[in-house]
Design a protein around this motif. Structure first.
Motif, PDB file in Angstrom:
ATOM      1  N   LEU A  18      39.465  32.463  33.696  1.00 45.14           N
ATOM      2  CA  LEU A  18      38.532  31.357  33.907  1.00 45.14           C
ATOM      3  C   LEU A  18      37.154  31.680  33.327  1.00 45.14           C
ATOM      4  CD1 LEU A  18      39.495  30.339  37.555  1.00 45.14           C
ATOM      5  CD2 LEU A  18      39.918  29.022  35.481  1.00 45.14           C
ATOM      6  N   LEU A  19      36.718  32.908  33.489  1.00 50.20           N
ATOM      7  CA  LEU A  19      35.427  33.312  32.913  1.00 50.20           C
ATOM      8  C   LEU A  19      35.474  33.267  31.387  1.00 50.20           C
ATOM      9  CD1 LEU A  19      34.441  36.278  35.271  1.00 50.20           C
ATOM     10  CD2 LEU A  19      33.342  34.031  35.124  1.00 50.20           C
ATOM     11  N   ALA A  20      36.605  33.684  30.817  1.00 50.03           N
ATOM     12  CA  ALA A  20      36.754  33.597  29.365  1.00 50.03           C
ATOM     13  C   ALA A  20      36.701  32.138  28.914  1.00 50.03           C
ATOM     14  CB  ALA A  20      38.070  34.244  28.928  1.00 50.03           C
ATOM     15  N   GLY A  21      37.340  31.256  29.694  1.00 48.37           N
ATOM     16  CA  GLY A  21      37.279  29.831  29.379  1.00 48.37           C
ATOM     17  C   GLY A  21      35.864  29.297  29.471  1.00 48.37           C
ATOM     18  N   ALA A  22      35.115  29.740  30.475  1.00 49.85           N
ATOM     19  CA  ALA A  22      33.724  29.303  30.621  1.00 49.85           C
ATOM     20  C   ALA A  22      32.885  29.724  29.424  1.00 49.85           C
ATOM     21  CB  ALA A  22      33.134  29.877  31.910  1.00 49.85           C
ATOM     22  N   LEU A 112      29.021  20.795  32.800  1.00 50.74           N
ATOM     23  CA  LEU A 112      29.773  20.819  34.060  1.00 50.74           C
ATOM     24  C   LEU A 112      31.039  21.669  33.959  1.00 50.74           C
ATOM     25  CD1 LEU A 112      29.910  19.838  36.962  1.00 50.74           C
ATOM     26  CD2 LEU A 112      31.197  17.833  36.170  1.00 50.74           C
ATOM     27  N   VAL A 113      31.775  21.520  32.848  1.00 47.59           N
ATOM     28  CA  VAL A 113      33.027  22.275  32.702  1.00 47.59           C
ATOM     29  C   VAL A 113      32.787  23.785  32.698  1.00 47.59           C
ATOM     30  CG1 VAL A 113      34.984  22.772  31.186  1.00 47.59           C
ATOM     31  CG2 VAL A 113      34.305  20.399  31.611  1.00 47.59           C
ATOM     32  N   PRO A 114      31.884  24.313  31.831  1.00 49.84           N
ATOM     33  CA  PRO A 114      31.658  25.761  31.895  1.00 49.84           C
ATOM     34  C   PRO A 114      31.072  26.217  33.230  1.00 49.84           C
ATOM     35  CG  PRO A 114      30.127  24.712  30.352  1.00 49.84           C
ATOM     36  CD  PRO A 114      31.165  23.700  30.697  1.00 49.84           C
ATOM     37  N   LEU A 115      30.281  25.342  33.890  1.00 54.53           N
ATOM     38  CA  LEU A 115      29.722  25.721  35.190  1.00 54.53           C
ATOM     39  C   LEU A 115      30.827  25.855  36.233  1.00 54.53           C
ATOM     40  CD1 LEU A 115      27.302  26.202  37.038  1.00 54.53           C
ATOM     41  CD2 LEU A 115      27.172  23.728  37.407  1.00 54.53           C
ATOM     42  N   ILE A 116      31.742  24.888  36.268  1.00 58.35           N
ATOM     43  CA  ILE A 116      32.847  24.947  37.230  1.00 58.35           C
ATOM     44  C   ILE A 116      33.737  26.158  36.955  1.00 58.35           C
ATOM     45  CG2 ILE A 116      34.966  23.802  37.982  1.00 58.35           C
ATOM     46  CD1 ILE A 116      33.539  21.139  37.639  1.00 58.35           C
ATOM     47  N   LEU A 117      34.090  26.346  35.680  1.00 59.86           N
ATOM     48  CA  LEU A 117      34.953  27.474  35.333  1.00 59.86           C
ATOM     49  C   LEU A 117      34.301  28.812  35.673  1.00 59.86           C
ATOM     50  CD1 LEU A 117      36.439  26.380  31.871  1.00 59.86           C
ATOM     51  CD2 LEU A 117      37.581  26.392  34.091  1.00 59.86           C
ATOM     52  N   THR A 122      34.203  33.448  38.738  1.00 56.15           N
ATOM     53  CA  THR A 122      33.457  34.534  39.371  1.00 56.15           C
ATOM     54  C   THR A 122      33.994  34.837  40.761  1.00 56.15           C
ATOM     55  OG1 THR A 122      31.432  33.986  38.148  1.00 56.15           O
ATOM     56  CG2 THR A 122      31.172  35.269  40.171  1.00 56.15           C
ATOM     57  N   ILE A 123      34.294  33.779  41.527  1.00 55.72           N
ATOM     58  CA  ILE A 123      34.831  33.966  42.877  1.00 55.72           C
ATOM     59  C   ILE A 123      36.168  34.700  42.824  1.00 55.72           C
ATOM     60  CG2 ILE A 123      35.747  32.765  44.903  1.00 55.72           C
ATOM     61  CD1 ILE A 123      33.643  30.579  44.371  1.00 55.72           C
ATOM     62  N   PHE A 124      37.080  34.224  41.970  1.00 58.49           N
ATOM     63  CA  PHE A 124      38.398  34.857  41.861  1.00 58.49           C
ATOM     64  C   PHE A 124      38.273  36.302  41.387  1.00 58.49           C
ATOM     65  CE2 PHE A 124      40.184  30.827  42.646  1.00 58.49           C
ATOM     66  CZ  PHE A 124      41.563  30.950  42.764  1.00 58.49           C
ATOM     67  N   PHE A 125      37.443  36.507  40.361  1.00 59.63           N
ATOM     68  CA  PHE A 125      37.321  37.847  39.806  1.00 59.63           C
ATOM     69  C   PHE A 125      36.705  38.811  40.816  1.00 59.63           C
ATOM     70  CE2 PHE A 125      35.249  41.155  37.223  1.00 59.63           C
ATOM     71  CZ  PHE A 125      36.331  41.573  36.481  1.00 59.63           C
ATOM     72  N   LEU A 126      35.708  38.345  41.553  1.00 60.35           N
ATOM     73  CA  LEU A 126      35.081  39.221  42.548  1.00 60.35           C
ATOM     74  C   LEU A 126      36.052  39.575  43.663  1.00 60.35           C
ATOM     75  CD1 LEU A 126      31.457  37.787  42.899  1.00 60.35           C
ATOM     76  CD2 LEU A 126      32.153  39.950  41.873  1.00 60.35           C
ATOM     77  N   ILE A 127      36.835  38.583  44.119  1.00 58.53           N
ATOM     78  CA  ILE A 127      37.812  38.865  45.177  1.00 58.53           C
ATOM     79  C   ILE A 127      38.790  39.937  44.707  1.00 58.53           C
ATOM     80  CG2 ILE A 127      39.759  37.930  46.481  1.00 58.53           C
ATOM     81  CD1 ILE A 127      38.247  35.297  46.656  1.00 58.53           C
ATOM     82  N   GLY A 128      39.324  39.751  43.497  1.00 55.33           N
ATOM     83  CA  GLY A 128      40.293  40.711  42.984  1.00 55.33           C
ATOM     84  C   GLY A 128      39.693  42.063  42.680  1.00 55.33           C
TER      85      GLY A 128
END
Length: 232
Positions: A18-22, A112-117, A122-128
């Motif tokens: 997702l971060l790469a997509g952003a 909006l799209v890069p902000l959402i992604l 960031t949330i997913f990556f930090l959790i993992g």
């Protein structure tokens, strides 16, 4: 536990994706802005987009390029309540080489799209990644206590099923023991790391070895190296 490792790995990979997509969408918009022409357009219609739980509205915009070409496009951003009204004048950005590639000149349309992604990524990556980091630091702390801490013999008290924690529908076991500091007479209760099988039959003695920080016995690790390794 293998299931928890997969959970951490999946969250880290999804977050990284997702971060790469952003990043991709951010630079894509940046390149678009460098070549875009600006003009004024008119909202000619609001299209309703319906999903299972809601209805949102996206504007259809008409504008003329600097060469006089009539272009109509539908914004990719929809909202409820509607962000625009029919006949409203809006600023437009378009690619002069391909005028159909156009957006309303506003934060949502552009970012909006890069902000959402980036937010979700960031949330997913930090959790993992933090799960991996905490696991690594915990193992490092335990190894440091084994290398430099004091070994004490604690009295085995029970094997306890920890029902407050669940992974893949299972609860872990913990070996509980207690030790009284001969210097202070303080009593300490020690709990082992999570064990994903019932270790009762493998506890052959009434004592358990525990490595403690001599300056602070509340920092400890219970030695469960006598247990067999779980392979599934």
């Amino acid at each position: 536990m293998k299931g928890f490792f997969i959970f951490k790995l999946v969250f880290s990979m999804v977050g990284a994706g997702l971060l790469a997509g952003a990043v991709y969408f951010y630079f894509d918009k940046k390149i678009f802005l460098e070549k875009a022409e600006s003009t004024q357009g008119t909202v000619i219609e609001m299209i309703a987009r319906r999903s299972d739980n809601s209805t949102t509205y996206c504007p259809v915009v008409s504008f003329k390029t600097k060469l006089g070409q009539e272009i109509t496009f539908t914004s990719s951003i929809s909202s409820n309540p509607p962000s625009y009204t029919v006949n409203e004048k809006v600023k437009i950005l378009y690619d002069p080489a391909d005028p159909k590639e156009a957006v309303i000149n506003g934060f949502a349309s552009l970012w909006l799209v890069p902000l959402i992604l980036s937010t979700i990524g960031t949330i997913f990556f930090l959790i993992g990644s933090l799960s991996f980091l905490f696991g690594y630091l915990k193992k490092r702390k335990a190894q440091n206590l084994r290398d430099t801490g004091k070994s004490v013999t604690a009295k085995f008290t029970q094997v306890q099923l920890n029902t407050s924690y669940t992974s893949n529908g299972r609860h872990p076991y913990q070996i509980l023991s207690q030790w009284q500091d001969p210097k202070t007479n303080d009593l300490y209760v020690f709990k082992s790391d999570y064990i994903w099988f019932d270790p009762t039959e493998f506890v052959k003695t009434d004592t358990v070895r525990v490595f403690i920080d001599p300056e602070n016995p509340s920092k400890y690790t219970v030695d469960i190296s006598f247990l067999p390794a779980l392979k599934n």
